[in-house]
Design a protein around this motif. Structure first.
Motif, PDB file in Angstrom:
ATOM      1  N   THR A  14       0.745  -1.223  -0.118  1.00 28.98           N
ATOM      2  CA  THR A  14       0.032   0.189  -0.100  1.00 28.98           C
ATOM      3  C   THR A  14       0.689   1.305   0.041  1.00 28.98           C
ATOM      4  O   THR A  14       0.215   2.334   0.038  1.00 28.98           O
ATOM      5  CB  THR A  14      -1.122   0.124   1.259  1.00 28.98           C
ATOM      6  OG1 THR A  14      -0.066   0.092   2.332  1.00 28.98           O
ATOM      7  CG2 THR A  14      -1.835  -1.244   1.235  1.00 28.98           C
ATOM      8  N   THR A  72      -7.003  -6.434   4.042  1.00 29.72           N
ATOM      9  CA  THR A  72      -7.412  -4.943   4.182  1.00 29.72           C
ATOM     10  C   THR A  72      -6.900  -4.251   4.928  1.00 29.72           C
ATOM     11  O   THR A  72      -7.415  -3.842   6.386  1.00 29.72           O
ATOM     12  CB  THR A  72      -9.177  -5.347   4.623  1.00 29.72           C
ATOM     13  OG1 THR A  72      -9.827  -6.436   3.883  1.00 29.72           O
ATOM     14  CG2 THR A  72     -10.015  -3.912   4.342  1.00 29.72           C
ATOM     15  N   ASN A  74      -5.511  -0.873   6.895  1.00 26.42           N
ATOM     16  CA  ASN A  74      -6.189   0.153   7.032  1.00 26.42           C
ATOM     17  C   ASN A  74      -7.506   0.460   6.510  1.00 26.42           C
ATOM     18  O   ASN A  74      -7.927   1.751   5.942  1.00 26.42           O
ATOM     19  CB  ASN A  74      -5.341   1.300   6.531  1.00 26.42           C
ATOM     20  CG  ASN A  74      -3.986   1.262   6.955  1.00 26.42           C
ATOM     21  OD1 ASN A  74      -3.526   1.188   8.351  1.00 26.42           O
ATOM     22  ND2 ASN A  74      -2.933   1.362   6.318  1.00 26.42           N
ATOM     23  N   GLY A  75      -8.319  -0.632   6.476  1.00 26.28           N
ATOM     24  CA  GLY A  75      -9.638  -0.725   5.876  1.00 26.28           C
ATOM     25  C   GLY A  75      -9.804  -0.580   4.416  1.00 26.28           C
ATOM     26  O   GLY A  75     -10.766  -0.296   3.851  1.00 26.28           O
ATOM     27  N   LYS A  76      -8.796  -0.675   3.547  1.00 25.67           N
ATOM     28  CA  LYS A  76      -8.558  -0.487   2.374  1.00 25.67           C
ATOM     29  C   LYS A  76      -8.261  -1.910   1.587  1.00 25.67           C
ATOM     30  O   LYS A  76      -7.062  -2.380   1.976  1.00 25.67           O
ATOM     31  CB  LYS A  76      -7.927   0.556   1.720  1.00 25.67           C
ATOM     32  CG  LYS A  76      -8.260   2.017   2.122  1.00 25.67           C
ATOM     33  CD  LYS A  76      -7.459   3.022   1.621  1.00 25.67           C
ATOM     34  CE  LYS A  76      -7.710   4.344   2.060  1.00 25.67           C
ATOM     35  NZ  LYS A  76      -6.735   5.392   1.739  1.00 25.67           N
ATOM     36  N   LYS A  77      -9.084  -2.394   0.706  1.00 29.90           N
ATOM     37  CA  LYS A  77      -8.674  -3.796   0.286  1.00 29.90           C
ATOM     38  C   LYS A  77      -7.722  -3.945  -0.694  1.00 29.90           C
ATOM     39  O   LYS A  77      -7.592  -2.810  -1.572  1.00 29.90           O
ATOM     40  CB  LYS A  77      -9.949  -4.491  -0.292  1.00 29.90           C
ATOM     41  CG  LYS A  77      -9.886  -5.885  -0.709  1.00 29.90           C
ATOM     42  CD  LYS A  77     -11.164  -6.617  -0.977  1.00 29.90           C
ATOM     43  CE  LYS A  77     -11.135  -7.908  -1.121  1.00 29.90           C
ATOM     44  NZ  LYS A  77     -12.282  -8.700  -1.268  1.00 29.90           N
ATOM     45  N   VAL A  78      -6.754  -4.550  -0.533  1.00 28.94           N
ATOM     46  CA  VAL A  78      -5.793  -4.936  -1.763  1.00 28.94           C
ATOM     47  C   VAL A  78      -5.841  -6.537  -1.881  1.00 28.94           C
ATOM     48  O   VAL A  78      -5.923  -7.492  -0.869  1.00 28.94           O
ATOM     49  CB  VAL A  78      -4.371  -4.793  -0.984  1.00 28.94           C
ATOM     50  CG1 VAL A  78      -3.999  -5.175   0.438  1.00 28.94           C
ATOM     51  CG2 VAL A  78      -3.259  -4.672  -1.906  1.00 28.94           C
ATOM     52  N   ARG A 107      -5.256  -2.562  -6.071  1.00 31.07           N
ATOM     53  CA  ARG A 107      -5.681  -1.797  -4.927  1.00 31.07           C
ATOM     54  C   ARG A 107      -6.900  -0.716  -5.568  1.00 31.07           C
ATOM     55  O   ARG A 107      -6.403   0.098  -6.005  1.00 31.07           O
ATOM     56  CB  ARG A 107      -4.491  -0.911  -4.384  1.00 31.07           C
ATOM     57  CG  ARG A 107      -3.188  -1.658  -3.947  1.00 31.07           C
ATOM     58  CD  ARG A 107      -2.372  -0.823  -3.206  1.00 31.07           C
ATOM     59  NE  ARG A 107      -1.626   0.061  -3.930  1.00 31.07           N
ATOM     60  CZ  ARG A 107      -0.684   0.270  -4.645  1.00 31.07           C
ATOM     61  NH1 ARG A 107      -0.251  -1.127  -4.811  1.00 31.07           N
ATOM     62  NH2 ARG A 107      -0.101   1.050  -5.296  1.00 31.07           N
ATOM     63  N   ALA A 109      -9.017   0.872  -4.251  1.00 27.43           N
ATOM     64  CA  ALA A 109      -9.265   2.341  -3.414  1.00 27.43           C
ATOM     65  C   ALA A 109      -8.232   3.256  -4.304  1.00 27.43           C
ATOM     66  O   ALA A 109      -8.591   4.781  -4.172  1.00 27.43           O
ATOM     67  CB  ALA A 109      -9.019   2.396  -1.966  1.00 27.43           C
ATOM     68  N   GLU A 110      -6.947   3.096  -4.625  1.00 30.01           N
ATOM     69  CA  GLU A 110      -6.224   3.610  -5.445  1.00 30.01           C
ATOM     70  C   GLU A 110      -6.311   3.634  -6.889  1.00 30.01           C
ATOM     71  O   GLU A 110      -5.334   4.340  -7.803  1.00 30.01           O
ATOM     72  CB  GLU A 110      -4.733   3.523  -4.912  1.00 30.01           C
ATOM     73  CG  GLU A 110      -4.671   3.576  -3.356  1.00 30.01           C
ATOM     74  CD  GLU A 110      -3.108   2.933  -3.251  1.00 30.01           C
ATOM     75  OE1 GLU A 110      -2.268   3.191  -3.761  1.00 30.01           O
ATOM     76  OE2 GLU A 110      -3.089   2.377  -1.946  1.00 30.01           O
ATOM     77  N   CYS A 201     -11.407  -8.979  -5.907  1.00 29.42           N
ATOM     78  CA  CYS A 201     -11.229  -7.468  -5.545  1.00 29.42           C
ATOM     79  C   CYS A 201     -12.266  -6.573  -6.344  1.00 29.42           C
ATOM     80  O   CYS A 201     -12.315  -5.365  -5.896  1.00 29.42           O
ATOM     81  CB  CYS A 201      -9.664  -6.768  -6.084  1.00 29.42           C
ATOM     82  SG  CYS A 201      -8.652  -6.653  -4.719  1.00 29.42           S
TER      83      CYS A 201
END
Length: 203
Positions: A14, A72, A74-78, A107, A109-110, A201
């Protein structure tokens, strides 16, 4: 243990630096990951549900030498596919180093899809460039700490397609002490692992 190493490596995914704009935090994260993975098991272990500071990755499929994982942090799925090299050489011979790992990470979210990276298992020569050879093509790699990322992001999609169709990936690097390394990764199962993480994902 492979379990702890994969957890740290997942979190490191991340914080990948971009060429010429690399955050200082990325190198320590990568170094911590490599040290934590110093003694991996020969087969992926089932990670516990969670660890302090972040979620443990879950093995969602094993395809040849490639494991497909999701986590996940920091709460962000990878999601990522991970493999160890099938062979490693150093010049001069038998120089000590930590294990190397190749990743292909997604990722959402990114808005990052199929990012290729390598944790090479030692501190790379500062300012050096490494190369990856796959399918008869060579790709220049940007380096920081013990991590490698493709230098020209516009070539990454072509690189991933070559990896899907080829038998092996060869990574070459030079350590801070001048040791040359060559790591060969089997690509058997990578295409299936990438399909699996793409499916997972999307959820």
């Amino acid at each position: 243990m492979m379990t702890c190493g994969i957890a740290d490596l997942a979190r490191a995914q991340t914080t990948q630096p971009a060429p010429k704009a690399a955050p200082k935090s990325a190198a320590p994260a990568a170094n911590t990951a490599a040290k934590s993975a110093a003694k991996p098991e020969s087969k992926p272990a089932a990670p516990p549900a969670a660890v302090a500071g972040g979620a443990e990755p879950t093995l969602i499929g094993q395809f040849g030498t490639w494991g497909a994982y999701s986590a996940t942090p920091n709460g962000k799925k990878v999601c990522f596919a991970l493999a160890k090299p099938s062979s490693s050489k150093t010049n001069p011979p038998n120089r000590p180093r930590d294990p190397a790992y190749a990743f292909v990470s997604t990722r959402p979210a990114e808005k990052v899809n199929n990012e290729v990276s390598v944790m090479i298992g030692y501190a790379l020569k500062p300012g050096s460039e490494s190369s990856v050879e796959v399918g008869g093509a060579a790709f220049a790699m940007y380096t920081q700490g013990d991590g490698l990322w493709i230098k020209n992001a516009a070539e990454e999609e072509r690189m991933v397609e070559a990896m899907r169709k080829s038998a092996e990936l060869v990574v070459k690097g030079v350590s801070a002490k001048g040791t040359e390394t060559t790591d060969t990764f089997s690509l058997k199962g990578l295409a299936q692992a990438l399909d699996k993480i793409a499916q997972d994902c999307r959820r």
